[in-house]
Design an enzyme around this catalytic site. Structure first.
Site: not given
Length: 528
Positions: A72, A146, A178, A227, A303, A351, A358-359, A397
């Site tokens: 994508y 690092n 910091t 419904h 912090q 398909s 034609v989905n 992270t």
């Protein structure tokens, strides 16, 4: 509407990389796989099975773990230079340089005198000319340190050796900071730029597309289903208008969330700042600095900036996405009922075994990716406001996944737009559906009967319609037998399932005005 800083577009020079160049430019060396046994057949390595060499393997789109970076990529690449690591590094450089410039404006800090125009131009050039090679250089420094933020500081010190004036104050890069002072502002600027430059325009395109669908189909009657059963008719346009209004409300909410930043040192108290320059009003300096970047200022922090605004943003995206899932599913159902046809493209296959199909793949892809996005956004919104004591590292992270979740949202938005572009209204099928459901006129008939005091109107219509075939003729015969004024009877006899739509058409026609009022015209500079 006076928009918050979340909607005040700031243009950053992020696009120094070649837009035609693949993003996968790094090599993953010495990739190996564990021993695998398939049906009792032991293989020495998966690379032998798959015919892939394990050393110096180029990270191509076919090797990407995330489909956003592979299959994508073409649909989400606009986010990459903002929300990828390149964008994070760029904004760190941006913040570090702007902080040095701010220090040079504080009279009490005599060690950093006001910069000349040449020095300012040199520093601004480091921002304006920041490139893919600069980002790679910082990554190489990081291999030694690092530490990703310290690598930016060392990069800037190296670069600024070339300017004698700036070279005298190199140690004031990252002064009293910091890492999170730099990172929280970088993340805030990334989010702001991504929302203004990429996400909002596509969200707005969806809302405008739905407004067009509403207006174009305002008078096309359609059987409702509550419904799953036949219910009072509506118009196709009015059903599209509902989603345009719902999405515009969420778009407005999202644009009004204030994006915040902090710059208060290691635990939010300006400890280091005051130890070096006790006479400087550091809280005021920090506020001036943060707001100069186009962000709101958060004065009470540990912090880290507490991420509460991020939680609001991600919750708002989730709600926008939930509404769009609702739309995707409704349109999927309308296609299934034959209310919409889909335009076909020569060569495309629906398909592998049924040639006629034609989905509705665009709406299915959108729904699937919205689900993936919401899963990640939910985790971000629930996790980020929680941090042990003055800070733990779990947010770091997690924040690296902001782009992933926005990317799946962006992919879904584009899939929905692509699907909308293929829709063709099947008026014959809509009309056929209505003609088979004359029983929906039981509602207006019994309501008029109530007005004129006919006893047990609901029960009489229930006996006529429930579990029985109802035709135009049986409905007319029932109306003719009512003891109500002739003009009321005449009006009822004029009703058909096609005409019994109330204010639906007018609601659809005026939706653009309604949406414009919600967002104060920011979507409709020109008529949709």
């Amino acid at each position: 509407m006076a928009l918050s800083n979340a909607t005040q577009v700031t243009t950053f020079n992020l696009f120094k990389t070649n837009p035609q160049k693949s993003p996968h430019t790094f090599l993953s060396s010495h990739i190996s796989f564990p021993l695998i046994s398939l049906s009792g057949c032991a293989c020495k390595s998966a690379t032998k099975m798959f015919g892939v060499h394990s050393t110096d393997l180029e990270l191509s789109s076919l090797m990407a773990l995330s489909p956003l970076d592979g299959r994508y990529w073409g649909k989400v690449k606009d986010l990459a230079p903002i929300m990828g690591e390149y964008g994070l590094i760029y904004f760190r450089v941006f913040v570090e340089i702007k902080w040095l410039l701010k220090l040079s404006e504080i009279s009490e800090i005599t060690e950093v005198p006001a910069f000349s125009d040449d020095a300012k131009s040199f520093l601004q050039g480091l921002i304006d000319d920041f490139s893919d090679n600069d980002a790679k250089e910082i990554k190489n420094i990081e291999k030694q340190t690092n530490h990703d933020v310290k690598a930016v500081e060392y990069f800037l010190k190296n670069k600024c050796q070339a300017n004698a004036e700036v070279a005298k104050v190199l140690e004031f890069f990252h002064f009293a900071c910091t890492s999170e002072d730099i990172n929280n502002l970088a993340h805030a600027l990334m989010l702001k730029e991504a929302m203004n430059s990429v996400m909002f325009p596509v969200m707005d395109d969806i809302i405008k597309a739905l407004c067009r669908m509403a207006k174009d189909n305002a008078h096309i009657s359609m059987l409702s289903r509550t419904h799953g059963q036949p219910a009072s008719p509506t118009t196709l346009g009015k059903e599209m208008a509902i989603f345009a209004v719902r999405l515009s409300r969420e778009r407005k909410e999202l644009s009004q969330i204030e994006i915040l930043g902090k710059f208060a040192g290691a635990v939010g108290n300006y400890n280091a700042h005051f130890s070096a320059y006790p006479d400087v009003n550091w809280p005021r300096v920090a506020e001036e600095f943060v707001t100069s970047l186009g962000l709101g200022f958060n004065p009470y922090v540990a912090q880290i900036e507490t991420h509460d605004y991020m939680a609001k943003i991600f919750h708002s995206f989730i709600q926008f996405n939930n509404i769009l899932i609702d739309f995707d599913r409704d349109v999927w159902g309308y296609i299934s009922l034959g209310f919409f046809k889909q335009t076909t493209k020569a060569g495309e296959i629906g398909s592998s075994t049924m040639p006629h199909k034609v989905n509705p793949i665009d709406f299915e892809n959108s729904e699937g990716n919205l689900g993936v996005a919401n899963g990640g956004l939910s985790h971000l919104s629930m996790k980020l406001p929680i941090s042990r004591w003055q800070r733990d590292l779990t947010d770091s992270t997690v924040l690296r996944n902001m782009g992933v979740n926005l990317g799946h949202s962006l992919l879904a938005y584009k899939s929905t737009l692509q699907g909308i572009g293929k829709l063709q209204v099947n008026e014959a099928r809509l009309s056929e559906d209505l003609n088979q459901c004359w029983e929906v006129l039981a509602e207006p008939i019994q309501t008029v009967m109530r007005r004129y005091g006919v006893p047990e109107p609901y029960e009489k219509l229930k006996a006529l319609t429930r579990g029985r075939a109802v035709t135009k003729e049986s409905i007319r015969d029932f109306i003719e037998g009512l003891d109500i004024p002739q003009d009321a009877k005449t009006n009822l006899l004029k009703l058909t399932p096609h005409s019994y739509v109330g204010a639906a058409a007018e609601l659809a026609k005026t939706v653009e005005h309604t949406v414009s009022n919600i967002v104060n015209g920011i979507l409709f500079e020109t008529s949709c």
